[in-house]
Design a protein around this motif. Structure first.
Motif, PDB file in Angstrom:
ATOM      1  N   GLU A 124       0.856  -1.191   0.000  1.00 62.40           N
ATOM      2  CA  GLU A 124       0.000   0.000   0.000  1.00 62.40           C
ATOM      3  C   GLU A 124       0.881   1.226   0.000  1.00 62.40           C
ATOM      4  OE1 GLU A 124      -3.075   2.308   3.007  1.00 62.40           O
ATOM      5  OE2 GLU A 124      -2.219   0.373   3.538  1.00 62.40           O
ATOM      6  N   GLN A 125       0.599   2.169  -0.915  1.00 62.21           N
ATOM      7  CA  GLN A 125       1.392   3.385  -0.978  1.00 62.21           C
ATOM      8  C   GLN A 125       0.459   4.579  -0.996  1.00 62.21           C
ATOM      9  OE1 GLN A 125       4.966   3.802  -1.182  1.00 62.21           O
ATOM     10  NE2 GLN A 125       4.125   5.734  -0.494  1.00 62.21           N
ATOM     11  N   THR A 126       0.571   5.414   0.008  1.00 64.65           N
ATOM     12  CA  THR A 126      -0.210   6.636   0.056  1.00 64.65           C
ATOM     13  C   THR A 126       0.741   7.799   0.217  1.00 64.65           C
ATOM     14  OG1 THR A 126      -0.484   6.423   2.453  1.00 64.65           O
ATOM     15  CG2 THR A 126      -2.223   5.502   1.057  1.00 64.65           C
ATOM     16  N   GLU A 127       0.254   8.980  -0.078  1.00 64.59           N
ATOM     17  CA  GLU A 127       1.088  10.163  -0.018  1.00 64.59           C
ATOM     18  C   GLU A 127       1.609  10.380   1.396  1.00 64.59           C
ATOM     19  OE1 GLU A 127       0.902  14.911  -1.160  1.00 64.59           O
ATOM     20  OE2 GLU A 127      -0.830  13.611  -1.490  1.00 64.59           O
ATOM     21  N   GLY A 128       2.903  10.671   1.522  1.00 66.56           N
ATOM     22  CA  GLY A 128       3.505  10.927   2.819  1.00 66.56           C
ATOM     23  C   GLY A 128       3.742   9.678   3.632  1.00 66.56           C
ATOM     24  N   GLN A 129       3.808   8.511   2.958  1.00 67.72           N
ATOM     25  CA  GLN A 129       3.949   7.263   3.700  1.00 67.72           C
ATOM     26  C   GLN A 129       4.709   6.256   2.844  1.00 67.72           C
ATOM     27  OE1 GLN A 129       0.806   4.047   5.355  1.00 67.72           O
ATOM     28  NE2 GLN A 129       0.282   6.153   5.835  1.00 67.72           N
ATOM     29  N   PHE A 130       5.661   5.554   3.453  1.00 68.21           N
ATOM     30  CA  PHE A 130       6.367   4.470   2.774  1.00 68.21           C
ATOM     31  C   PHE A 130       6.024   3.166   3.468  1.00 68.21           C
ATOM     32  CE2 PHE A 130       9.960   1.557   2.348  1.00 68.21           C
ATOM     33  CZ  PHE A 130       9.994   1.440   0.972  1.00 68.21           C
ATOM     34  N   VAL A 131       5.569   2.207   2.696  1.00 68.82           N
ATOM     35  CA  VAL A 131       5.157   0.913   3.248  1.00 68.82           C
ATOM     36  C   VAL A 131       6.121  -0.165   2.758  1.00 68.82           C
ATOM     37  CG1 VAL A 131       3.290  -0.762   3.488  1.00 68.82           C
ATOM     38  CG2 VAL A 131       2.755   1.670   3.218  1.00 68.82           C
ATOM     39  N   TYR A 132       6.844  -0.741   3.692  1.00 66.23           N
ATOM     40  CA  TYR A 132       7.793  -1.811   3.396  1.00 66.23           C
ATOM     41  C   TYR A 132       7.065  -3.137   3.607  1.00 66.23           C
ATOM     42  CZ  TYR A 132      12.317  -4.327   3.749  1.00 66.23           C
ATOM     43  OH  TYR A 132      13.380  -5.167   3.572  1.00 66.23           O
ATOM     44  N   THR A 133       6.840  -3.872   2.536  1.00 65.18           N
ATOM     45  CA  THR A 133       6.062  -5.107   2.595  1.00 65.18           C
ATOM     46  C   THR A 133       6.991  -6.309   2.560  1.00 65.18           C
ATOM     47  OG1 THR A 133       4.204  -4.051   1.474  1.00 65.18           O
ATOM     48  CG2 THR A 133       4.240  -6.460   1.504  1.00 65.18           C
ATOM     49  N   ILE A 134       6.836  -7.190   3.555  1.00 61.61           N
ATOM     50  CA  ILE A 134       7.683  -8.375   3.673  1.00 61.61           C
ATOM     51  C   ILE A 134       6.805  -9.619   3.653  1.00 61.61           C
ATOM     52  CG2 ILE A 134       9.347  -9.608   5.118  1.00 61.61           C
ATOM     53  CD1 ILE A 134      10.019  -6.880   6.384  1.00 61.61           C
ATOM     54  N   HIS A 135       7.180 -10.604   2.833  1.00 61.93           N
ATOM     55  CA  HIS A 135       6.513 -11.901   2.813  1.00 61.93           C
ATOM     56  C   HIS A 135       7.458 -12.931   3.432  1.00 61.93           C
ATOM     57  CE1 HIS A 135       3.293 -10.369   0.288  1.00 61.93           C
ATOM     58  NE2 HIS A 135       4.197  -9.867  -0.532  1.00 61.93           N
ATOM     59  N   SER A 136       6.989 -13.658   4.402  1.00 58.74           N
ATOM     60  CA  SER A 136       7.809 -14.689   5.038  1.00 58.74           C
ATOM     61  C   SER A 136       6.933 -15.890   5.351  1.00 58.74           C
ATOM     62  CB  SER A 136       8.474 -14.146   6.306  1.00 58.74           C
ATOM     63  OG  SER A 136       7.498 -13.642   7.196  1.00 58.74           O
ATOM     64  N   SER A 137       7.556 -16.953   5.822  1.00 58.87           N
ATOM     65  CA  SER A 137       6.813 -18.159   6.195  1.00 58.87           C
ATOM     66  C   SER A 137       7.299 -18.648   7.540  1.00 58.87           C
ATOM     67  CB  SER A 137       7.000 -19.252   5.137  1.00 58.87           C
ATOM     68  OG  SER A 137       8.366 -19.595   4.997  1.00 58.87           O
ATOM     69  N   VAL A 138       6.385 -19.264   8.298  1.00 56.64           N
ATOM     70  CA  VAL A 138       6.705 -19.748   9.631  1.00 56.64           C
ATOM     71  C   VAL A 138       5.881 -20.993   9.908  1.00 56.64           C
ATOM     72  CG1 VAL A 138       4.941 -18.308  10.739  1.00 56.64           C
ATOM     73  CG2 VAL A 138       6.930 -19.054  12.058  1.00 56.64           C
ATOM     74  N   SER A 139       6.426 -21.872  10.697  1.00 58.56           N
ATOM     75  CA  SER A 139       5.699 -23.077  11.064  1.00 58.56           C
ATOM     76  C   SER A 139       4.462 -22.700  11.882  1.00 58.56           C
ATOM     77  CB  SER A 139       6.602 -24.006  11.873  1.00 58.56           C
ATOM     78  OG  SER A 139       5.861 -25.080  12.426  1.00 58.56           O
ATOM     79  N   ALA A 140       3.345 -23.375  11.628  1.00 52.35           N
ATOM     80  CA  ALA A 140       2.102 -23.075  12.347  1.00 52.35           C
ATOM     81  C   ALA A 140       2.279 -23.264  13.848  1.00 52.35           C
ATOM     82  CB  ALA A 140       0.975 -23.970  11.821  1.00 52.35           C
ATOM     83  N   SER A 141       3.139 -24.197  14.245  1.00 54.99           N
ATOM     84  CA  SER A 141       3.367 -24.445  15.669  1.00 54.99           C
ATOM     85  C   SER A 141       4.153 -23.312  16.341  1.00 54.99           C
ATOM     86  CB  SER A 141       4.114 -25.775  15.854  1.00 54.99           C
ATOM     87  OG  SER A 141       5.386 -25.717  15.242  1.00 54.99           O
ATOM     88  N   GLN A 142       4.765 -22.455  15.542  1.00 54.93           N
ATOM     89  CA  GLN A 142       5.567 -21.354  16.087  1.00 54.93           C
ATOM     90  C   GLN A 142       4.849 -20.018  16.007  1.00 54.93           C
ATOM     91  OE1 GLN A 142       9.102 -21.725  13.614  1.00 54.93           O
ATOM     92  NE2 GLN A 142      10.230 -22.687  15.300  1.00 54.93           N
ATOM     93  N   ARG A 143       3.573 -20.049  15.728  1.00 54.89           N
ATOM     94  CA  ARG A 143       2.854 -18.789  15.514  1.00 54.89           C
ATOM     95  C   ARG A 143       2.933 -17.876  16.743  1.00 54.89           C
ATOM     96  NH1 ARG A 143      -3.013 -17.534  12.753  1.00 54.89           N
ATOM     97  NH2 ARG A 143      -3.247 -15.400  13.574  1.00 54.89           N
ATOM     98  N   GLN A 144       2.677 -18.397  17.909  1.00 56.57           N
ATOM     99  CA  GLN A 144       2.679 -17.556  19.109  1.00 56.57           C
ATOM    100  C   GLN A 144       4.057 -16.945  19.351  1.00 56.57           C
ATOM    101  OE1 GLN A 144       1.136 -19.855  22.412  1.00 56.57           O
ATOM    102  NE2 GLN A 144      -0.999 -19.452  21.817  1.00 56.57           N
ATOM    103  N   GLU A 145       5.095 -17.765  19.188  1.00 52.38           N
ATOM    104  CA  GLU A 145       6.446 -17.253  19.385  1.00 52.38           C
ATOM    105  C   GLU A 145       6.761 -16.173  18.351  1.00 52.38           C
ATOM    106  OE1 GLU A 145       5.603 -20.350  19.236  1.00 52.38           O
ATOM    107  OE2 GLU A 145       6.447 -21.486  20.926  1.00 52.38           O
ATOM    108  N   TYR A 146       6.314 -16.408  17.132  1.00 53.36           N
ATOM    109  CA  TYR A 146       6.568 -15.439  16.066  1.00 53.36           C
ATOM    110  C   TYR A 146       5.823 -14.136  16.349  1.00 53.36           C
ATOM    111  CZ  TYR A 146       7.071 -13.481  11.384  1.00 53.36           C
ATOM    112  OH  TYR A 146       7.367 -12.668  10.321  1.00 53.36           O
ATOM    113  N   GLN A 147       4.596 -14.253  16.835  1.00 50.94           N
ATOM    114  CA  GLN A 147       3.830 -13.059  17.178  1.00 50.94           C
ATOM    115  C   GLN A 147       4.519 -12.260  18.273  1.00 50.94           C
ATOM    116  OE1 GLN A 147       0.045 -15.046  17.978  1.00 50.94           O
ATOM    117  NE2 GLN A 147      -0.891 -13.986  16.224  1.00 50.94           N
ATOM    118  N   ALA A 148       5.110 -12.982  19.236  1.00 47.56           N
ATOM    119  CA  ALA A 148       5.833 -12.292  20.309  1.00 47.56           C
ATOM    120  C   ALA A 148       7.033 -11.535  19.751  1.00 47.56           C
ATOM    121  CB  ALA A 148       6.283 -13.313  21.362  1.00 47.56           C
TER     122      ALA A 148
END
Length: 219
Positions: free
Chosen positions: A3-27
């Motif tokens: 998403e790009q709007t005026e006065g804003q830079f959006v750095y978009t990252i795509h990554s993958s993580v094991s479903a069992s590590q979701r909570q740790e990743y969220q932390a």
């Protein structure tokens, strides 16, 4: 897509993580967020989790938002962020892999760069540079290029004037007329056009009246 709007830079990252590590990743992401808050221009981040289809892996899309591109780059290159990534790799065995959408930078440039310079303005500067270049070349090369057959004369003369205007005169005029090239003001646009016409008029008068110039020789 980023998403790009005026006065804003959006750095978009795509990554993958094991479903069992979701909570740790969220932390980890929350710690990233708190650390980024200490950086100038930080506007927040959005993290979206999607099932990759096999049930064991999650696709994670992270949008990191800053006011300016340079501010975002300072955060991305910061030792604070690198330290958090190292801790994540040690604690949960997560190896940080990502794909950056290049469109983030393309859209930033389009949204925040100066407006496109009208072609007709560029053409006027080329005209202003080309006229005296051709006339002076005809004067100084009369005894050399002037003795060549006309087709060869024009071929060489055109090469010289293109190099002269393209590498020297037009870049110099572009710096002189920087504000005029980018202005949207009708008043200043007309003022800039007027100076170009006046300059061409003075050059025409000069080339038409100076007796020493070969085309002004009578008899």
């Amino acid at each position: 897509m980023p998403e790009q709007t005026e006065g804003q830079f959006v750095y978009t990252i795509h990554s993958s993580v094991s479903a069992s590590q979701r909570q740790e990743y969220q932390a980890v992401q929350e710690r990233m967020n708190r650390a980024a808050m200490t950086f100038t221009g930080y506007l927040g981040q959005d993290v979206v989790y999607e099932d990759s289809g096999n049930g064991s892996t999650l696709k994670v899309t992270t949008h990191v938002r800053f006011e300016e591109l340079e501010q975002c780059l300072r955060w991305l290159d910061s030792p604070q962020r690198r330290e958090l990534l190292n801790e994540a790799e040690e604690l949960i065995g997560y190896h940080y892999r990502f794909h950056l959408e290049a469109g983030s930078f393309d859209q930033w440039i389009q949204a925040n760069g100066s407006s496109r310079t009208p072609i007709w303005k560029v053409n006027l500067l080329v005209w202003l540079a080309l006229y005296p270049s051709v006339m002076v070349l005809m004067w100084v090369s009369g005894s050399t290029l002037g003795s060549l057959p006309l087709p060869l004369n024009m071929l060489i003369s055109n090469l010289i004037t293109v190099l002269l205007t393209g590498y020297l005169l037009v870049p110099w005029l572009s710096r002189v007329y920087t504000n005029w090239l980018s202005t949207a003001s009708r008043r200043w646009t007309l003022a800039g056009c007027s100076t170009i016409l006046v300059a061409q008029g003075l050059l025409l008068m000069l080339f038409s009246t100076v007796p020493a110039l070969p085309w002004n020789t009578t008899g």
